[in-house]
Design an enzyme around this catalytic site. Structure first.
Site, PDB file in Angstrom:
ATOM      1  N   GLU A   1      10.508 -11.140   4.823  1.00  0.00           N
ATOM      2  CA  GLU A   1       9.511 -10.196   5.352  1.00  0.00           C
ATOM      3  C   GLU A   1       8.402  -9.936   4.339  1.00  0.00           C
ATOM      4  OE1 GLU A   1      12.645  -7.475   7.937  1.00  0.00           O
ATOM      5  OE2 GLU A   1      12.160  -6.899   5.879  1.00  0.00           O
TER       6      GLU A   1
ATOM      7  N   ARG B   1       2.811  -8.088   1.026  1.00  0.00           N
ATOM      8  CA  ARG B   1       1.835  -8.254  -0.047  1.00  0.00           C
ATOM      9  C   ARG B   1       1.492  -9.730  -0.275  1.00  0.00           C
ATOM     10  NH1 ARG B   1       1.991  -4.369  -4.059  1.00  0.00           N
ATOM     11  NH2 ARG B   1       4.148  -3.925  -3.521  1.00  0.00           N
TER      12      ARG B   1
ATOM     13  N   TYR C   1       0.991   4.718  -8.243  1.00  0.00           N
ATOM     14  CA  TYR C   1       1.850   3.832  -9.046  1.00  0.00           C
ATOM     15  C   TYR C   1       1.218   3.415 -10.374  1.00  0.00           C
ATOM     16  CZ  TYR C   1       2.976   2.921  -4.107  1.00  0.00           C
ATOM     17  OH  TYR C   1       3.215   3.035  -2.769  1.00  0.00           O
TER      18      TYR C   1
ATOM     19  N   CYS D   1     -12.167  15.184  -4.777  1.00  0.00           N
ATOM     20  CA  CYS D   1     -12.154  16.360  -5.619  1.00  0.00           C
ATOM     21  C   CYS D   1     -10.818  16.446  -6.322  1.00  0.00           C
ATOM     22  CB  CYS D   1     -12.386  17.565  -4.722  1.00  0.00           C
ATOM     23  SG  CYS D   1     -13.078  18.901  -5.616  1.00  0.00           S
ATOM     24  N   GLU D   2     -10.606  15.518  -7.261  1.00  0.00           N
ATOM     25  CA  GLU D   2      -9.293  15.391  -7.877  1.00  0.00           C
ATOM     26  C   GLU D   2      -9.454  14.517  -9.115  1.00  0.00           C
ATOM     27  OE1 GLU D   2      -6.380  15.924  -5.402  1.00  0.00           O
ATOM     28  OE2 GLU D   2      -4.809  15.004  -6.602  1.00  0.00           O
TER      29      GLU D   2
ATOM     30  N   TYR E   1      -1.477  -2.627   1.338  1.00  0.00           N
ATOM     31  CA  TYR E   1      -1.220  -1.223   0.994  1.00  0.00           C
ATOM     32  C   TYR E   1      -2.473  -0.492   0.524  1.00  0.00           C
ATOM     33  CZ  TYR E   1       3.425  -3.203   1.277  1.00  0.00           C
ATOM     34  OH  TYR E   1       4.541  -3.870   1.708  1.00  0.00           O
TER      35      TYR E   1
HETATM   36  N1  LLP Z   1      10.573  -5.348   4.325  1.00  0.00           N
HETATM   37  C1  LLP Z   1      10.929  -4.074   4.110  1.00  0.00           C
HETATM   38  C2  LLP Z   1      12.133  -3.553   4.754  1.00  0.00           C
HETATM   39  C3  LLP Z   1      10.143  -3.250   3.296  1.00  0.00           C
HETATM   40  O1  LLP Z   1      10.506  -2.003   3.080  1.00  0.00           O
HETATM   41  C4  LLP Z   1       8.963  -3.787   2.713  1.00  0.00           C
HETATM   42  C5  LLP Z   1       8.109  -2.948   1.867  1.00  0.00           C
HETATM   43  C6  LLP Z   1       8.626  -5.113   2.969  1.00  0.00           C
HETATM   44  C7  LLP Z   1       9.464  -5.874   3.779  1.00  0.00           C
HETATM   45  C8  LLP Z   1       7.386  -5.755   2.415  1.00  0.00           C
HETATM   46  O2  LLP Z   1       7.376  -5.778   1.018  1.00  0.00           O
HETATM   47  P1  LLP Z   1       6.290  -6.659   0.238  1.00  0.00           P
HETATM   48  O3  LLP Z   1       6.569  -8.113   0.539  1.00  0.00           O
HETATM   49  O4  LLP Z   1       4.954  -6.273   0.703  1.00  0.00           O
HETATM   50  O5  LLP Z   1       6.523  -6.330  -1.187  1.00  0.00           O
HETATM   51  N2  LLP Z   1       3.099   0.931  -0.991  1.00  0.00           N
HETATM   52  C9  LLP Z   1       3.706   0.127  -2.039  1.00  0.00           C
HETATM   53  C10 LLP Z   1       4.652  -0.900  -1.476  1.00  0.00           C
HETATM   54  C11 LLP Z   1       5.736  -0.292  -0.621  1.00  0.00           C
HETATM   55  C12 LLP Z   1       6.597  -1.344   0.007  1.00  0.00           C
HETATM   56  C13 LLP Z   1       7.509  -0.760   1.024  1.00  0.00           C
HETATM   57  N3  LLP Z   1       8.322  -1.705   1.695  1.00  0.00           N
HETATM   58  C14 LLP Z   1       2.603  -0.524  -2.877  1.00  0.00           C
HETATM   59  O6  LLP Z   1       1.434  -0.244  -2.650  1.00  0.00           O
HETATM   60  O7  LLP Z   1       2.896  -1.272  -3.789  1.00  0.00           O
END
Ligand code: LLP
Length: 433
Positions: free
Chosen positions: A291, A294, A335, A362-363, A391
């Site tokens: 899945e 990113r 992060y 404003c932060e 994201y």
């Molecule tokens: N599958 C599940 C169950 C997940 O929870 C996530 C991400 C993904 C797939 C996709 O993950 P990726 O391949 O994109 O790493 N907002 C944070 C990232 C949070 C990810 C949450 N879950 C950021 O900006 O880095």
């Protein structure tokens, strides 16, 4: 080439994204502007699919993690590229549905799905539910029963694997709000309960250990533990699980020095452990799902801003203020995430002394980057922040009542608006006096 294969500098010394001049895009569509290089996204999808097909003799399926960037257009692109999707809310499911996504290839995640969301997913024909907990399991069984059907499910399992990434995006360890734990026996017990329910059928197992991970070993360890669970489900409950969904999390480079392993290496390592383990345990090769979010859209995104002021505090630092910030990209404040930046209208010049890029909220913490080298910069310049495809839009807010930016998709010579810019009228449209 600048940072990524799809970025370059043209004769006007402007940044180009695919075949497009970034400064011309900013003029035409206004700023702040999310730019999605659709060709890049499609290439990333194809590479993922083909690399998986090359590395794994069994059936493979790549699911687009909608949470990374969820719009009608991106859902359609993912569908056209033959991907399935991971959705985590009613809103994401609704978007996929409206985009004409093949809903049987959707996996519905989330640690607290509401009854309304469950009903929407069932009535939309979502293929699989990834079940988080007991209450949800019973709710799904009831709602499937009311519809006279048997709902295919997988459980979200915490395999107890730790990985090196930001604390907020680690999910495989026992202290996580997601899923059921392997070590404590909770995973086995919930499968036992599922086996006794008439309206759910366990089709496979799921885990997701975290996001932005550069090591392959934690994924390999997750495979060992998850196949162990599959064998245990077979021997103790007589349950055949034909899907192994390993979630997302494959890391991408954001700044020089970020060096994730090549995708082929990662997928070969994971699939070779899977082949060994299934052979050792006498299990058939499962359908293998990933899945990525990113990895499919991160480097396809660039955000363009207009510089409003440049404020040098002698002996302290220089603040470059842009017309967006944490409202369209909260990743730095959340992060400390680093995104490279450059002056799009002076893109080929050598970077000068470090600056801090500040947003307009404003932060004080509303920053995009600190101590980042940047070309000479003046008010009116167009600033490009790179690798913002994942994201950013999906986590954007209206803090300080900032309208969310527009998004354009680039395909070949064409630049097309795929999300229109919010207006002040949009901002008050839900208010009730
Ligand atoms: N599958 C599940 C169950 C997940 O929870 C996530 C991400 C993904 C797939 C996709 O993950 P990726 O391949 O994109 O790493 N907002 C944070 C990232 C949070 C990810 C949450 N879950 C950021 O900006 O880095």
């Amino acid at each position: 080439m600048l940072y990524a294969e799809n970025l370059s500098v043209n004769q006007s010394n402007h940044l180009t994204i695919g075949r497009h001049d970034a400064v011309a895009l900013a003029r035409r569509f206004g700023t702040p502007l999310y730019v999605l290089d659709e060709d890049r996204m499609r290439l990333n999808c194809r590479r993922y699919r083909q690399t998986l097909a090359g590395a794994y003799p069994g059936e493979g399926l790549v699911l687009y993690a909608s949470k990374a960037l969820c719009t009608l257009h991106t859902a359609r692109v993912a569908a056209e590229e033959g991907l399935g999707a991971d959705a985590v809310s009613g809103g994401e499911i609704y978007t996929l549905l409206k985009a004409g996504f093949p809903m049987e290839k959707v996996f519905f995640h989330g640690n607290n799905k509401t009854p309304e969301e469950i009903a929407l997913a069932m009535d939309s024909g979502v293929g699989y539910f990834v079940v988080d907990n007991r209450e949800e399991l019973r709710r799904i069984n009831d709602l499937a029963g009311q519809r006279g059907r048997i709902q295919p499910i997988l459980f979200r399992v915490k395999p107890g694997v730790d990985c090196h990434t930001h604390e907020y995006i680690k999910t495989g360890q026992i202290d996580s709000k997601f899923g059921v734990a392997l070590e404590t026996g909770e995973a086995l017990e919930i499968h036992r309960e599922a086996a006794s329910l008439p309206h759910v059928r366990v089709e496979g197992v799921h885990c997701h250990i975290g996001s932005q991970i550069f090591e392959t070993e934690p994924f390999c360890e997750a495979v060992r533990r998850m196949t162990g669970l599959m064998a245990q489900l077979k021997s103790e409950l007589g349950m055949d699980t034909r899907i192994l969904n390993l979630g997302g999390g494959f890391g991408i480079p954001y700044e020089p020095g970020d060096d994730p392993p090549p995708l082929a290496h990662y997928l070969r390592s994971v699939t070779s452990v899977l082949r060994q383990e299934t052979e050792r345990l006498g299990l058939p090769l499962p359908q293998l799902c990933f899945e990525p979010g990113r990895a499919l859209v991160g480097d396809a995104g660039v955000t363009l801003y207009t510089v409003g002021s440049v404020k040098t505090i002698p002996g302290v630092r220089t603040y470059v203020a842009v017309d967006g910030g944490m409202a369209d990209n909260p990743r730095y404040i959340l992060y400390g995430a680093k995104h490279p930046a450059l002056v799009a209208n002076r893109a080929g010049d050598a970077p000068e002394g470090p600056v801090t890029i500040a947003g307009k909220c404003c932060e004080s913490g509303d920053l995009i980057a600190e101590h980042t080298p940047l070309q000479a910069v003046y008010p009116g310049d167009i600033l490009a922040v790179l690798v913002t495809g994942a994201y950013n839009y999906s986590m954007a807010s209206n803090y300080n009542r900032l309208p969310r930016p527009a998004m354009v998709a680039l395909q070949g010579e064409e630049a097309r608006l795929i999300v229109r810019r919010e207006t002040y009228e949009d901002l008050i449209s839900h208010d009730v006096l």
